[in-house]
Design a protein around this motif. Structure first.
Motif, PDB file in Angstrom:
ATOM      1  N   GLN A   1       2.676  -5.031 -23.900  1.00  0.00           N
ATOM      2  CA  GLN A   1       1.463  -4.659 -23.168  1.00  0.00           C
ATOM      3  C   GLN A   1       1.863  -4.340 -21.726  1.00  0.00           C
ATOM      4  O   GLN A   1       2.623  -5.085 -21.105  1.00  0.00           O
ATOM      5  CB  GLN A   1       0.458  -5.806 -23.158  1.00  0.00           C
ATOM      6  CG  GLN A   1      -0.090  -6.172 -24.531  1.00  0.00           C
ATOM      7  CD  GLN A   1      -1.199  -7.204 -24.419  1.00  0.00           C
ATOM      8  OE1 GLN A   1      -2.328  -6.946 -24.757  1.00  0.00           O
ATOM      9  NE2 GLN A   1      -0.860  -8.385 -23.937  1.00  0.00           N
ATOM     10  N   LEU A   2       1.328  -3.255 -21.230  1.00  0.00           N
ATOM     11  CA  LEU A   2       1.654  -2.876 -19.858  1.00  0.00           C
ATOM     12  C   LEU A   2       0.707  -3.539 -18.867  1.00  0.00           C
ATOM     13  O   LEU A   2       1.043  -3.698 -17.703  1.00  0.00           O
ATOM     14  CB  LEU A   2       1.592  -1.352 -19.708  1.00  0.00           C
ATOM     15  CG  LEU A   2       2.593  -0.612 -20.601  1.00  0.00           C
ATOM     16  CD1 LEU A   2       2.414   0.895 -20.484  1.00  0.00           C
ATOM     17  CD2 LEU A   2       4.030  -1.012 -20.233  1.00  0.00           C
ATOM     18  N   SER A   3      -0.483  -3.886 -19.315  1.00  0.00           N
ATOM     19  CA  SER A   3      -1.421  -4.575 -18.423  1.00  0.00           C
ATOM     20  C   SER A   3      -2.155  -5.656 -19.219  1.00  0.00           C
ATOM     21  O   SER A   3      -3.383  -5.673 -19.280  1.00  0.00           O
ATOM     22  CB  SER A   3      -2.400  -3.595 -17.786  1.00  0.00           C
ATOM     23  OG  SER A   3      -2.813  -2.609 -18.714  1.00  0.00           O
TER      24      SER A   3
ATOM     25  N   TRP B   1      -1.240 -11.241 -18.101  1.00  0.00           N
ATOM     26  CA  TRP B   1      -0.506 -11.959 -19.151  1.00  0.00           C
ATOM     27  C   TRP B   1       0.839 -11.258 -19.327  1.00  0.00           C
ATOM     28  O   TRP B   1       0.898 -10.094 -19.729  1.00  0.00           O
ATOM     29  CB  TRP B   1      -1.272 -11.971 -20.471  1.00  0.00           C
ATOM     30  CG  TRP B   1      -0.553 -12.753 -21.541  1.00  0.00           C
ATOM     31  CD1 TRP B   1       0.152 -12.243 -22.589  1.00  0.00           C
ATOM     32  CD2 TRP B   1      -0.451 -14.178 -21.644  1.00  0.00           C
ATOM     33  NE1 TRP B   1       0.682 -13.279 -23.336  1.00  0.00           N
ATOM     34  CE2 TRP B   1       0.327 -14.476 -22.780  1.00  0.00           C
ATOM     35  CE3 TRP B   1      -0.951 -15.243 -20.878  1.00  0.00           C
ATOM     36  CZ2 TRP B   1       0.616 -15.776 -23.177  1.00  0.00           C
ATOM     37  CZ3 TRP B   1      -0.654 -16.545 -21.268  1.00  0.00           C
ATOM     38  CH2 TRP B   1       0.111 -16.800 -22.408  1.00  0.00           C
ATOM     39  N   HIS B   2       1.899 -11.985 -18.992  1.00  0.00           N
ATOM     40  CA  HIS B   2       3.249 -11.431 -19.078  1.00  0.00           C
ATOM     41  C   HIS B   2       3.527 -11.055 -20.536  1.00  0.00           C
ATOM     42  O   HIS B   2       3.501 -11.914 -21.406  1.00  0.00           O
ATOM     43  CB  HIS B   2       4.231 -12.489 -18.568  1.00  0.00           C
ATOM     44  CG  HIS B   2       5.650 -12.097 -18.740  1.00  0.00           C
ATOM     45  ND1 HIS B   2       6.231 -11.097 -18.004  1.00  0.00           N
ATOM     46  CD2 HIS B   2       6.604 -12.545 -19.571  1.00  0.00           C
ATOM     47  CE1 HIS B   2       7.478 -10.953 -18.365  1.00  0.00           C
ATOM     48  NE2 HIS B   2       7.738 -11.825 -19.323  1.00  0.00           N
ATOM     49  N   SER B   3       3.798  -9.767 -20.781  1.00  0.00           N
ATOM     50  CA  SER B   3       3.860  -9.264 -22.176  1.00  0.00           C
ATOM     51  C   SER B   3       5.145  -8.477 -22.392  1.00  0.00           C
ATOM     52  O   SER B   3       5.144  -7.270 -22.630  1.00  0.00           O
ATOM     53  CB  SER B   3       2.654  -8.373 -22.459  1.00  0.00           C
ATOM     54  OG  SER B   3       1.452  -9.036 -22.165  1.00  0.00           O
ATOM     55  N   ALA B   4       6.272  -9.167 -22.277  1.00  0.00           N
ATOM     56  CA  ALA B   4       7.586  -8.537 -22.381  1.00  0.00           C
ATOM     57  C   ALA B   4       7.755  -7.847 -23.725  1.00  0.00           C
ATOM     58  O   ALA B   4       7.313  -8.374 -24.755  1.00  0.00           O
ATOM     59  CB  ALA B   4       8.660  -9.600 -22.202  1.00  0.00           C
ATOM     60  N   PRO B   5       8.397  -6.678 -23.758  1.00  0.00           N
ATOM     61  CA  PRO B   5       8.535  -5.923 -25.011  1.00  0.00           C
ATOM     62  C   PRO B   5       9.358  -6.672 -26.048  1.00  0.00           C
ATOM     63  O   PRO B   5      10.449  -7.164 -25.761  1.00  0.00           O
ATOM     64  CB  PRO B   5       9.246  -4.624 -24.579  1.00  0.00           C
ATOM     65  CG  PRO B   5       9.801  -4.893 -23.220  1.00  0.00           C
ATOM     66  CD  PRO B   5       8.975  -5.981 -22.608  1.00  0.00           C
ATOM     67  N   GLY B   6       8.792  -6.772 -27.256  1.00  0.00           N
ATOM     68  CA  GLY B   6       9.561  -7.283 -28.391  1.00  0.00           C
ATOM     69  C   GLY B   6       9.809  -8.781 -28.405  1.00  0.00           C
ATOM     70  O   GLY B   6      10.463  -9.276 -29.313  1.00  0.00           O
TER      71      GLY B   6
END
Ligand code: BTN
Length: 270
Positions: free
Chosen positions: A63-65, A74-79
């Motif tokens: 998620q980018l935002s 909400w920190h949404s680091a890829p994968g």
């Protein structure tokens, strides 16, 4: 983006059974997957606006935002994590909307075998492993529709968290000591949400509140600082009220307050 239906969870193992016929699944009948998106809650809201059926799940690898409670991100680091949101249309009174967040926290805690910190933080080892963002749109009387989002830190190492979260957040991998299968976490969350939503619809608030109380160790007898609409204040927790509000005996006045929205921070006894 890709969409599918019915593939979020395999059915129960085994073929014929002499027990009651399995209940038709509601949550996860349709799944919309994104490699990258702004916020799954925002996408689920768009779908709800265009008449999406109840139970559709929006899932993203990144998620980018990503949004958290109280206007936080909400920190949404890829994968690394699980980021999913569900479209719901519970035919019930507007006053019961806060139950959706509690219900999702119970479902998440049952799926992940973790604890809850009121109102809906998912906790492991005293650190936050996941959170719930439930957003309902209501008329004066009833819930029109709702989006329930859950974010879980799955395969994060300490260094994957931004500095401000280090020492406050953990992941399933850190807790269990081995990399985790994110698809399995998604299936467990969807199954548990489906189960708990069905219980809530069929039986009512009580089983949800009872399970919540059994999973939230700070609900009674803990000194807390409460951050609600006004200045922070302190008191001792006295359990849940009938609508899921936190009951707190205030220091000073000794009056019991019902906290409906806000955060609690545990105060260390000296
Ligand atoms: C919290 O502040 O604890 C709630 C965090 C909720 C994060 C999830 S991730 C999936 C869904 N989409 C969002 O933008 N937020 C929720």
């Amino acid at each position: 983006m890709s969409a599918g239906s019915g593939d979020a969870s395999p059915g129960p193992p085994g073929a014929a059974s002499s027990g009651p016929a399995p209940r038709a699944r509601l949550i996860g009948r349709r799944l919309e997957r994104h490699a990258r998106i702004g916020s799954t809650n925002d996408r689920a809201r768009e779908l709800a606006d265009t008449g999406e059926e109840e139970g559709t799940v929006v899932l993203a690898d990144e998620q980018l935002s990503g949004r958290g409670r109280a206007g936080r991100g909400w920190h949404s680091a890829p994968g690394l994590g699980v980021y999913l949101s569900v479209v719901l249309r519970p035919p019930t009174e507007a006053s019961r909307a806060p139950m959706l967040g509690l219900l999702a926290a119970v479902a998440g805690a049952c799926a992940l075998e973790c604890r809850i910190k009121w109102p809906n933080d998912l906790m492991l080892d005293g650190l936050k492993v996941g959170g719930v963002l439930a957003e309902a749109r209501t008329t004066a009387e009833s819930i029109r529709d709702a989006v329930v989002g859950i974010g879980v830190n799955v395969n994060h190492d300490e260094g994957d968290f931004p500095p401000e979260l280090r020492g406050r957040a953990t992941s399933l991998r850190r807790h269990r000591g081995a990399p985790q299968d994110r698809a399995g976490v998604v299936r467990a969350l969807i199954d548990s949400l489906d189960d708990w939503y069905a219980i809530w619809r069929r039986v009512g608030d009580r089983p949800v509140l009872e399970r919540f109380a059994s999973l939230a160790p700070d609900l009674r007898g803990r000194r807390v600082r409460v951050q609600d609409a006004g200045a922070p204040w302190t008191g001792v927790t006295e359990g849940l009220g009938p609508a899921g509000e936190l009951l707190v005996r205030r220091d000073g006045s000794g009056r019991r307050a019902a906290v409906r929205f806000g955060e609690i921070v545990l105060v260390e006894e000296v």
